[in-house]
Design a protein around this motif. Structure first.
Motif, PDB file in Angstrom:
ATOM      1  N   UNK A 157      39.954 -14.041  22.142  1.00 57.25           N
ATOM      2  CA  UNK A 157      39.952 -13.683  20.666  1.00 57.25           C
ATOM      3  C   UNK A 157      40.512 -14.884  19.893  1.00 57.25           C
ATOM      4  N   UNK A 158      40.004 -13.648  18.831  1.00 58.69           N
ATOM      5  CA  UNK A 158      40.063 -14.841  17.114  1.00 58.69           C
ATOM      6  C   UNK A 158      40.154 -13.924  16.613  1.00 58.69           C
ATOM      7  N   UNK A 159      40.868 -14.695  15.391  1.00 61.03           N
ATOM      8  CA  UNK A 159      40.903 -13.827  13.909  1.00 61.03           C
ATOM      9  C   UNK A 159      40.789 -14.904  13.003  1.00 61.03           C
ATOM     10  N   UNK A 160      39.382 -14.538  12.260  1.00 62.91           N
ATOM     11  CA  UNK A 160      39.646 -15.290  11.383  1.00 62.91           C
ATOM     12  C   UNK A 160      40.208 -14.877  10.147  1.00 62.91           C
ATOM     13  N   UNK A 161      40.503 -16.067   9.072  1.00 62.34           N
ATOM     14  CA  UNK A 161      41.869 -15.496   7.709  1.00 62.34           C
ATOM     15  C   UNK A 161      41.329 -16.898   6.881  1.00 62.34           C
ATOM     16  N   UNK A 162      40.515 -15.698   5.882  1.00 62.00           N
ATOM     17  CA  UNK A 162      40.253 -16.535   4.305  1.00 62.00           C
ATOM     18  C   UNK A 162      41.568 -16.520   3.189  1.00 62.00           C
ATOM     19  N   UNK A 163      42.006 -16.920   2.468  1.00 61.75           N
ATOM     20  CA  UNK A 163      42.484 -16.940   1.453  1.00 61.75           C
ATOM     21  C   UNK A 163      43.694 -15.535   1.581  1.00 61.75           C
ATOM     22  N   UNK A 164      43.974 -15.911   2.692  1.00 63.94           N
ATOM     23  CA  UNK A 164      45.427 -14.961   3.157  1.00 63.94           C
ATOM     24  C   UNK A 164      45.180 -13.725   3.391  1.00 63.94           C
ATOM     25  N   UNK A 165      43.623 -13.238   3.909  1.00 66.78           N
ATOM     26  CA  UNK A 165      43.593 -12.548   4.249  1.00 66.78           C
ATOM     27  C   UNK A 165      43.220 -12.706   5.830  1.00 66.78           C
ATOM     28  N   UNK A 166      43.355 -11.443   6.982  1.00 68.10           N
ATOM     29  CA  UNK A 166      41.768 -11.479   8.175  1.00 68.10           C
ATOM     30  C   UNK A 166      40.834 -10.792   7.919  1.00 68.10           C
ATOM     31  N   UNK A 167      40.454 -11.602   8.018  1.00 61.91           N
ATOM     32  CA  UNK A 167      38.626 -10.993   7.223  1.00 61.91           C
ATOM     33  C   UNK A 167      37.918 -10.685   8.383  1.00 61.91           C
ATOM     34  N   UNK A 168      37.979 -10.968  10.087  1.00 62.52           N
ATOM     35  CA  UNK A 168      37.522 -10.500  11.177  1.00 62.52           C
ATOM     36  C   UNK A 168      38.112 -10.733  12.290  1.00 62.52           C
ATOM     37  N   UNK A 169      38.578  -9.821  12.887  1.00 60.09           N
ATOM     38  CA  UNK A 169      38.651 -10.477  14.552  1.00 60.09           C
ATOM     39  C   UNK A 169      38.760  -9.410  15.642  1.00 60.09           C
ATOM     40  N   UNK A 170      38.046 -10.452  16.776  1.00 57.97           N
ATOM     41  CA  UNK A 170      37.975 -10.115  17.586  1.00 57.97           C
ATOM     42  C   UNK A 170      37.063 -11.480  19.049  1.00 57.97           C
ATOM     43  N   UNK A 171      36.718 -10.809  20.206  1.00 57.30           N
ATOM     44  CA  UNK A 171      35.922 -11.287  20.885  1.00 57.30           C
ATOM     45  C   UNK A 171      35.183 -12.306  20.488  1.00 57.30           C
ATOM     46  N   UNK A 172      34.285 -13.280  20.513  1.00 57.61           N
ATOM     47  CA  UNK A 172      33.266 -14.088  19.967  1.00 57.61           C
ATOM     48  C   UNK A 172      31.771 -13.297  19.992  1.00 57.61           C
ATOM     49  N   UNK A 173      31.580 -12.329  20.893  1.00 61.61           N
ATOM     50  CA  UNK A 173      30.321 -11.895  21.180  1.00 61.61           C
ATOM     51  C   UNK A 173      30.606 -10.741  19.859  1.00 61.61           C
ATOM     52  N   UNK A 174      32.096 -10.343  19.756  1.00 60.16           N
ATOM     53  CA  UNK A 174      32.318  -9.700  18.995  1.00 60.16           C
ATOM     54  C   UNK A 174      31.945  -9.969  17.041  1.00 60.16           C
ATOM     55  N   UNK A 175      32.995 -10.763  17.226  1.00 58.27           N
ATOM     56  CA  UNK A 175      33.058 -11.534  15.690  1.00 58.27           C
ATOM     57  C   UNK A 175      31.581 -11.626  15.538  1.00 58.27           C
ATOM     58  N   UNK A 176      30.454 -11.898  16.617  1.00 57.14           N
ATOM     59  CA  UNK A 176      29.311 -12.884  16.182  1.00 57.14           C
ATOM     60  C   UNK A 176      28.184 -11.856  15.684  1.00 57.14           C
ATOM     61  N   UNK A 177      28.692 -10.624  16.857  1.00 58.29           N
ATOM     62  CA  UNK A 177      27.615  -9.063  16.261  1.00 58.29           C
ATOM     63  C   UNK A 177      28.790  -8.213  14.890  1.00 58.29           C
ATOM     64  N   UNK A 178      29.708  -8.973  14.329  1.00 56.64           N
ATOM     65  CA  UNK A 178      29.802  -8.452  13.508  1.00 56.64           C
ATOM     66  C   UNK A 178      29.385  -8.960  11.697  1.00 56.64           C
ATOM     67  N   UNK A 179      28.973 -10.527  12.057  1.00 55.19           N
ATOM     68  CA  UNK A 179      28.243 -11.297  10.852  1.00 55.19           C
ATOM     69  C   UNK A 179      26.825 -11.147  11.733  1.00 55.19           C
ATOM     70  N   UNK A 180      26.296 -10.585  12.551  1.00 46.80           N
ATOM     71  CA  UNK A 180      24.820 -10.993  12.842  1.00 46.80           C
ATOM     72  C   UNK A 180      24.430 -12.130  12.647  1.00 46.80           C
ATOM     73  N   UNK A 181      24.852 -12.652  13.697  1.00 46.79           N
ATOM     74  CA  UNK A 181      24.713 -15.096  14.362  1.00 46.79           C
ATOM     75  C   UNK A 181      24.954 -14.444  16.131  1.00 46.79           C
ATOM     76  N   UNK A 182      24.696 -15.305  16.408  1.00 49.42           N
ATOM     77  CA  UNK A 182      24.473 -15.984  17.730  1.00 49.42           C
ATOM     78  C   UNK A 182      25.605 -16.313  18.385  1.00 49.42           C
ATOM     79  N   UNK A 183      26.773 -17.965  17.534  1.00 48.13           N
ATOM     80  CA  UNK A 183      27.735 -18.026  17.605  1.00 48.13           C
ATOM     81  C   UNK A 183      28.742 -17.859  16.973  1.00 48.13           C
TER      82      UNK A 183
END
Ligand code: ADP
Ligand code: MG
Length: 258
Positions: free
Chosen positions: A208-234
């Motif tokens: 699992x991965x968490x994205x952090x930006x400007x001191x906040x967690x923007x998203x977290x999940x598996x790579x599939x979940x993150x890709x789906x969250x942003x509507x992309x493929x990688x």
């Protein structure tokens, strides 16, 4: 009794430095025992600050950090024994030999002399540093210093290993060696939290991965979940969405000229 506590449980963590910089705004994150977890974000996002609050190097302004259920501030000793940090900035004592570096660290954690000796030999071997055991750390190359820093972190057999950009400046074969070892200890039960700028490393290793930006967690999940969250493929494209640089995407292949 309650269920097994998570390896790391961060709740509403705020860190404001004395100069007023709010490096963490209200971060919450949970990592289960045995996970291989990636913390990704651009420089200045707050990754190291979060790690320092977890390992006792920085004091949270508010919120809590628990390591296997032990509060990192109020139960510092128990928490500190369970966690190890291979820091981003290499902080070896230049006047110690490699062997002394590891032995001293084991001593801090109350390991017996016999155990320290055995563990030191095992780690020097695992990181191809045995031939340098009696050299002072200042004579080592950058990659060797990096490996020694990791060996030192592992000395007391932590249950949670935190790696802050461990492969920066490490050449390819040593990087592979390092990952092989970390994957092995993860399979054997050590929980791992990693920050890296090499997305392919995160992609290959992290559950699992968490994205952090400007001191906040923007998203977290598996790579599939993150890709789906942003509507992309990688993972790379999800990351580019995070930092607002979609135009750099390598998936924008223009149509072949007819
Ligand atoms: P990252 O590890 O993601 O690159 P850091 O946690 O090192 O980010 O930094 C987050 C923010 O906090 C940055 O803006 C950085 O300049 C600031 N910062 C880090 N350490 C300190 C400090 N000791 N005093 C003041 N500001 C700091
Ligand atoms: Mg950092």
């Amino acid at each position: 009794m309650s269920a097994k506590p998570p390896a790391l449980e961060i709740t509403d963590l705020v860190k404001r430095y004395p100069n007023g910089m709010e490096a963490l705004k209200s971060v919450s994150l949970e990592i289960a025992e045995g996970e291989f977890f990636g913390l990704l974000g651009p420089n200045g996002a707050g990754k190291s600050t979060m790690i320092h609050c977890t390992t006792g190097l920085a004091r949270p302004t508010s919120g809590s950090v628990k390591i296997f259920g032990h509060d990192a501030v109020n139960h510092y000793r128990e928490a500190r024994e369970a966690v190890a940090l291979a820091p981003q900035e290499i902080n070896l004592d230049m006047f110690l030999t490699l062997e002394e570096t590891l032995d001293l660290h084991g001593g801090y954690f109350g390991m017996s002399k016999a155990d320290r000796k055995e563990r030191t030999a095992e780690l020097l071997d695992a990181f191809s540093l045995t031939s340098k055991r009696d050299e002072r750390t200042r004579t080592l190359s950058g990659g060797m210093k990096r490996r020694l820093t990791l060996a030192r972190a592992l000395m007391h057999r932590p249950r949670l290993l935190i790696l802050d950009e461990p492969t920066a400046g490490v050449d390819i074969e040593l990087r592979l060696e390092l990952w092989q070892y970390i994957e092995k200890i993860n399979r054997e039960g050590t929980t791992v939290m990693l920050t890296t700028h090499y997305l392919e490393e995160a992609e290959r290793m992290c559950d699992r991965i968490a994205f952090i930006n400007h001191g906040e967690i923007a998203a977290h999940g598996t790579i599939e979940e993150l890709s789906a969250r942003y509507g992309v493929n990688s993972l790379e494209d999800a990351y580019l969405e995070l930092v607002g640089r979609q135009e750099l995407s390598r998936s924008h292949v223009t149509a072949e000229p007819v």
